[in-house]
Scaffold this motif. Structure first.
Motif, PDB file in Angstrom:
ATOM      1  N   ARG A  49     -14.897  -2.783   2.807  1.00 28.52           N
ATOM      2  CA  ARG A  49     -14.573  -1.551   0.793  1.00 28.52           C
ATOM      3  C   ARG A  49     -14.305  -0.114   1.269  1.00 28.52           C
ATOM      4  O   ARG A  49     -13.831   0.353   0.783  1.00 28.52           O
ATOM      5  N   LEU A  50     -15.830   0.740   1.557  1.00 30.03           N
ATOM      6  CA  LEU A  50     -15.536   1.871   1.269  1.00 30.03           C
ATOM      7  C   LEU A  50     -14.593   2.379   1.756  1.00 30.03           C
ATOM      8  O   LEU A  50     -14.015   3.610   1.543  1.00 30.03           O
ATOM      9  N   MET A  51     -14.045   2.177   3.461  1.00 28.49           N
ATOM     10  CA  MET A  51     -13.602   2.600   4.123  1.00 28.49           C
ATOM     11  C   MET A  51     -11.783   2.366   3.405  1.00 28.49           C
ATOM     12  O   MET A  51     -10.936   3.244   3.416  1.00 28.49           O
ATOM     13  N   THR A  52     -11.770   0.687   2.918  1.00 32.38           N
ATOM     14  CA  THR A  52     -10.708   0.550   2.708  1.00 32.38           C
ATOM     15  C   THR A  52     -10.008   1.538   0.857  1.00 32.38           C
ATOM     16  O   THR A  52      -8.964   2.365   0.804  1.00 32.38           O
ATOM     17  N   ALA A  53     -11.046   2.170   0.466  1.00 31.32           N
ATOM     18  CA  ALA A  53     -11.109   3.047  -0.608  1.00 31.32           C
ATOM     19  C   ALA A  53     -10.541   4.020  -0.602  1.00 31.32           C
ATOM     20  O   ALA A  53      -9.800   4.741  -0.860  1.00 31.32           O
ATOM     21  N   SER A  54     -11.206   4.437   0.673  1.00 29.50           N
ATOM     22  CA  SER A  54     -11.565   5.680   0.856  1.00 29.50           C
ATOM     23  C   SER A  54      -9.703   5.858   1.687  1.00 29.50           C
ATOM     24  O   SER A  54      -8.840   7.217   1.459  1.00 29.50           O
ATOM     25  N   LEU A  55      -8.766   4.907   1.723  1.00 36.23           N
ATOM     26  CA  LEU A  55      -7.487   4.668   2.100  1.00 36.23           C
ATOM     27  C   LEU A  55      -6.734   4.841   1.001  1.00 36.23           C
ATOM     28  O   LEU A  55      -5.251   5.536   1.133  1.00 36.23           O
ATOM     29  N   LEU A  56      -7.113   4.207  -0.124  1.00 39.79           N
ATOM     30  CA  LEU A  56      -6.042   4.110  -1.095  1.00 39.79           C
ATOM     31  C   LEU A  56      -5.867   5.373  -1.404  1.00 39.79           C
ATOM     32  O   LEU A  56      -4.952   6.176  -1.629  1.00 39.79           O
ATOM     33  N   LEU A  57      -7.640   6.418  -1.903  1.00 44.40           N
ATOM     34  CA  LEU A  57      -6.797   7.751  -2.499  1.00 44.40           C
ATOM     35  C   LEU A  57      -6.944   8.177  -1.305  1.00 44.40           C
ATOM     36  O   LEU A  57      -5.623   9.517  -1.374  1.00 44.40           O
ATOM     37  N   ALA A  58      -6.651   8.419   0.277  1.00 44.40           N
ATOM     38  CA  ALA A  58      -5.629   9.184   1.093  1.00 44.40           C
ATOM     39  C   ALA A  58      -4.676   9.307   1.006  1.00 44.40           C
ATOM     40  O   ALA A  58      -4.008   9.904   1.088  1.00 44.40           O
ATOM     41  N   SER A  59      -3.841   8.023   0.405  1.00 44.71           N
ATOM     42  CA  SER A  59      -2.527   8.283   0.151  1.00 44.71           C
ATOM     43  C   SER A  59      -1.809   8.749  -0.388  1.00 44.71           C
ATOM     44  O   SER A  59      -0.957   8.680  -0.117  1.00 44.71           O
ATOM     45  N   SER A  60      -2.507   9.060  -1.261  1.00 48.55           N
ATOM     46  CA  SER A  60      -1.762  10.358  -1.988  1.00 48.55           C
ATOM     47  C   SER A  60      -1.860  11.925  -1.257  1.00 48.55           C
ATOM     48  O   SER A  60      -1.485  12.906  -1.817  1.00 48.55           O
TER      49      SER A  60
END
Ligand SMILES: [Zn+2]
Length: 295
Positions: A49-60
């Motif tokens: 979940r945390l790795m996925t969260a970091s990708l969501l945030l990094a998308s911008s």
């Protein structure tokens, strides 16, 4: 059966540009993290979940910018770290990967209990070398709620978040993914209601949707189908560590000659990268060369 679509991140807008959205399928990269770190199911869920969260945030982000999220909780996991960048590359680790806990009252992996109470810390590393860190208290430990809480309180962006990891009995990851919807300035009440309605009527969790969708289109359609949405960008995603023998050697050099003496006595050394669990061996000759470079 797991599907064979690759991990991807799709971005777009919805409801005539009143909100931006990001959907990530992360099944393969979470499975790679699990097999590298040999994580228990609850540790796999928290790390995934945390790795996925970091990708969501990094998308911008852009270029070589990256986001590091640290869950600094007092639970048995002892902290979780994930780093994602704008290229869709992510790495991460859990301090206590073998943590085992009973399922929670809903029969789910008890991520909140495993994480405990503490802080949710987000660091942004920008292209010009600057670093910014902001921290908010953990409000749930289930990570999706903590991510939304962070975005609202630290960045003043009202957001809806979903994160999920589906772990099979044999400990393999069958599905993982995340979604982030962020309201843009001027979003109407009606837009907010429509987003809430869409999320409430999802038939199942996002990890199940990730495991059952036969394509990325289908996953996005299931998640956002009730909202008129546009896809603006598609990016690959994957587990990728930035370590190398050279970099690990550089950390040895940074110990200085004083710190090196003990290592030299053993005539060999093995260093392990926290993020990917890669083992690097140094023989006596290599250690001597590094020692020469140390101050
Ligand atoms: Zn590594």
């Amino acid at each position: 059966m797991s599907n064979d679509i690759h991990d991807e991140i799709w971005l777009g807008t919805l409801l005539e540009g009143q909100a931006r959205w990001v959907v990530a399928k992360t099944t393969d990269l979470v499975e790679e993290a699990r097999s590298r770190h040999q994580t228990s199911p609850v540790a796999t869920a928290a790390l995934g979940r945390l790795m996925t969260a970091s990708l969501l945030l990094a998308s911008s982000l852009k270029g070589n910018e990256s986001i590091t999220i640290r869950l600094l909780g007092n639970g048995p996991l002892g902290g979780v770290v994930a780093v994602g960048n704008a290229q869709g590359e992510v790495r991460g680790y859990v301090h206590e990967p073998f943590t085992d806990l009973p399922l929670n009252e809903n029969g789910k992996l008890d991520v909140a209990q495993a994480v405990g109470q503490g802080e949710f810390a987000v660091s942004k590393s920008l292209e010009n070398g600057e670093n910014f860190t902001s921290m908010v208290p953990l409000i749930s430990g289930e990570i999706a709620e903590d991510l939304a809480h962070y975005l609202l309180n630290s960045e003043q962006i009202p957001s809806a978040t979903l994160l999920g990891v589906l772990v099979e009995r044999d400990y393999q990851v069958m599905g993982a993914g995340g979604m982030l919807i962020q309201l843009l300035p001027g979003a109407s009440e009606e837009c907010i209601e429509k987003i809430e309605e869409q999320i409430n009527k999802l038939p199942e969790g996002i990890s199940k949707i990730a495991s059952e969708s036969r394509s990325m289109e289908e996953m996005v359609q299931t998640l956002l189908g009730g909202l008129s949405y546009q896809v603006l960008e598609k990016r690959p995603a994957g587990f990728q560590c930035s370590c190398s023998k050279e970099r690990v050697g550089a950390t040895l050099i940074s110990l200085g000659r004083e710190g090196f003496k003990e290592i030299l006595q053993d005539k060999q050394a093995e260093l392990v990268c926290h993020f990917c669990n890669e083992h690097y061996q140094f023989d006596e000759k290599e250690l001597m060369e590094l020692y020469e470079q140390a101050k």
